[in-house]
Write a protein that holds these residues in place. Structure first.
Motif, PDB file in Angstrom:
ATOM      1  N   ASP A  71      25.058 -11.760  -8.409  1.00 45.89           N
ATOM      2  CA  ASP A  71      25.267 -11.833  -7.112  1.00 45.89           C
ATOM      3  C   ASP A  71      25.161 -12.819  -6.321  1.00 45.89           C
ATOM      4  N   GLU A  72      24.857 -13.820  -7.192  1.00 47.87           N
ATOM      5  CA  GLU A  72      24.360 -15.400  -7.120  1.00 47.87           C
ATOM      6  C   GLU A  72      25.735 -15.904  -6.101  1.00 47.87           C
ATOM      7  N   GLN A  73      26.639 -16.102  -6.458  1.00 49.55           N
ATOM      8  CA  GLN A  73      27.772 -16.776  -6.035  1.00 49.55           C
ATOM      9  C   GLN A  73      27.980 -16.068  -5.239  1.00 49.55           C
ATOM     10  N   GLU A  74      27.490 -14.959  -4.577  1.00 53.20           N
ATOM     11  CA  GLU A  74      28.109 -14.728  -3.374  1.00 53.20           C
ATOM     12  C   GLU A  74      27.078 -15.146  -2.545  1.00 53.20           C
ATOM     13  N   GLY A  75      27.037 -15.270  -1.719  1.00 50.22           N
ATOM     14  CA  GLY A  75      25.905 -16.218  -0.433  1.00 50.22           C
ATOM     15  C   GLY A  75      24.982 -16.763  -0.728  1.00 50.22           C
ATOM     16  N   SER A  76      24.645 -17.034  -1.757  1.00 51.41           N
ATOM     17  CA  SER A  76      24.198 -18.451  -2.415  1.00 51.41           C
ATOM     18  C   SER A  76      24.342 -19.957  -0.777  1.00 51.41           C
ATOM     19  N   THR A  77      22.442 -20.329  -0.921  1.00 46.45           N
ATOM     20  CA  THR A  77      22.420 -21.515   0.301  1.00 46.45           C
ATOM     21  C   THR A  77      22.959 -22.631  -0.073  1.00 46.45           C
ATOM     22  N   LEU A  78      22.744 -22.723  -2.130  1.00 51.22           N
ATOM     23  CA  LEU A  78      23.183 -23.871  -2.895  1.00 51.22           C
ATOM     24  C   LEU A  78      24.645 -23.893  -3.644  1.00 51.22           C
ATOM     25  N   PRO A  79      25.825 -24.813  -3.955  1.00 57.53           N
ATOM     26  CA  PRO A  79      26.448 -24.999  -4.752  1.00 57.53           C
ATOM     27  C   PRO A  79      25.889 -24.438  -5.876  1.00 57.53           C
ATOM     28  N   PRO A  80      26.619 -23.938  -7.137  1.00 57.70           N
ATOM     29  CA  PRO A  80      26.708 -24.390  -7.838  1.00 57.70           C
ATOM     30  C   PRO A  80      26.128 -25.620  -9.231  1.00 57.70           C
ATOM     31  N   SER A  81      25.295 -25.837  -9.704  1.00 57.26           N
ATOM     32  CA  SER A  81      24.738 -27.231 -11.003  1.00 57.26           C
ATOM     33  C   SER A  81      26.519 -27.278 -11.524  1.00 57.26           C
TER      34      SER A  81
END
Length: 409
Positions: A71-81
């Motif tokens: 669920d990394e894409q939900e609620g992560s404080t940093l955008p994807p690299s």
């Protein structure tokens, strides 16, 4: 237990290759609403170059049936690299990151590090004070690439302990989730990502005010044809380089020494001819790749592979380590043979997402293995198989206990 759960079961970590052989019998494997798993060399190679396959984590639909879903894409404080982006965003950020790292703008950056790298690994071997029991991970394989990436980026070496914890946590976030609490795991990983991000944000701000001769300064201040990175882009790129810059190399070096100790004839040849380290590392990237599989890709359209239609929006796994031992591509694939004339492995992936740090990882592994082979007198394994890290994605021993009769100068 289906074959995917056997592959991610830690009980099979020491030798997953019989499972990969079984998996290749069904080149496109799919169970219920789980991921589509591709395990044969030519099909993996094709999909790594297929623009219909997305690396953008935001396109991935999490599924409870996918044991590596996140669920990394939900609620992560940093955008994807940029590793988790598609063109054109991926291409722009990768070009910008490459300017201070390699050709054509910095063609000698890695080459000119050779003497420094050799000095670092030699110093670590000098520091071994109990040759009757050496943990090669703790004493060489881990500190070597960490020291290198710190110097390259410009991260103070004294802060290594802080990001060691963050790196371990983020690497563990790739681990399969069986009975564990996925929500709690993702929360811990997000906290580590945030803390590391805040730490690097402070360094980036310092470099913008007072640039130094390091990659962090160039990422923070460079203005090339693609413009300048935003603060957030510099931050996510720095996190990627710091973590990816050592995690896989640790495994490459450790897997390499384990394989050489199991093949003493090759180890002896390397001791006598350090140049053999070049083909040895390439064969290691095929035979025992540090990145075993690429999960969390998704399909942007229906894709037919071997008569099977992988539907649009499906979760896709590419099992690189299975492809590397595909007998349709490599003769005697389960034999470690650095004399192979054609080692076009998948160890660094392929296509637009091929490993950004491959030149540095190759050089680090070549120097570490050749120096260890030259300097350790009569090295031998104390535990075989060694204890392995949990991760099915980044596979390597957590410790590698070795004894030798002494350390040559």
């Amino acid at each position: 237990m289906d074959i995917l759960r056997q592959i991610i079961d830690h009980a099979n970590r020491a030798n997953p290759y019989p499972l990969y052989e079984q998996l290749r019998k069904t080149p496109v494997y799919h169970e219920a609403d789980g991921p589509y798993v591709v395990s044969t060399y030519y099909d993996i190679q094709s999909l790594l170059h297929d623009p219909r396959v997305s690396s953008d984590v935001r396109n991935l639909k999490s599924s409870a049936a996918d044991p590596l879903a996140s669920d990394e894409q939900e609620g992560s404080t940093l955008p994807p690299s940029f590793l988790r982006l598609d063109p054109p965003e991926h291409d722009r950020l990768r070009r910008m990151t490459n300017r201070p790292f390699g050709p054509p703008h910095s063609p000698r950056r890695i080459y000119d590090m050779h003497d420094d790298l050799k000095g670092i690994v030699s110093g670590l071997i000098d520091g071994i004070d109990a040759p009757d029991r050496i943990d090669l991970v703790e004493q060489v394989s881990y500190p070597f690439p960490v020291t290198v990436i710190c110097r390259l980026l410009g991260v103070p070496r004294e802060d290594e302990r802080r990001f060691h914890t963050w790196a371990d946590t983020l690497a563990a976030s790739l681990d399969p989730v069986m009975d564990a609490d996925r929500e709690e795991r993702d929360k811990i990983a997000q906290n580590a990502r945030t803390e590391l991000g805040m730490y690097l944000a402070g360094l980036i701000e310092e470099r913008r005010k007072k640039p130094a001769d390091d990659m962090l300064s160039e990422l923070a201040t460079s203005h090339g044809p693609d413009g300048a990175m935003t603060t957030m882009e510099a931050l996510t790129t720095s996190v990627l380089l710091l973590i990816a810059g050592h995690e896989t190399t640790v495994n490459l070096i450790t897997n390499g020494m384990l394989t050489l100790l199991r093949n003493p004839d090759v180890l002896q040849r390397l001791r006598e001819d350090p140049k053999l380290s070049v083909p040895i590392v390439e064969e290691l990237l095929r035979f025992e790749p540090p990145v075993q599989l690429v999960p969390q890709r998704s399909t942007l359209a229906d894709i037919e592979v071997r008569g099977v239609t992988i539907p649009k929006g499906a979760s896709l796994w590419l099992v690189l380590a299975a492809g590397n031992r595909d007998p349709d591509r490599f003769e005697h694939p389960d034999r470690f043979d650095p004399d192979r004339g054609d080692i076009q492995h998948l160890g660094f992936g392929s296509g637009i997402h091929s490993c950004f740090g491959a030149p540095l990882a190759r050089l680090e592994a070549q120097l570490a293995l050749s120096e260890l082979a030259r300097r350790l007198e009569n090295p031998r394994l104390l535990e075989d198989p060694p204890p392995y890290r949990q991760s099915a994605v980044l596979r390597g021993p957590r410790h590698l206990a070795v004894a030798c009769d002494g350390i040559r100068p």
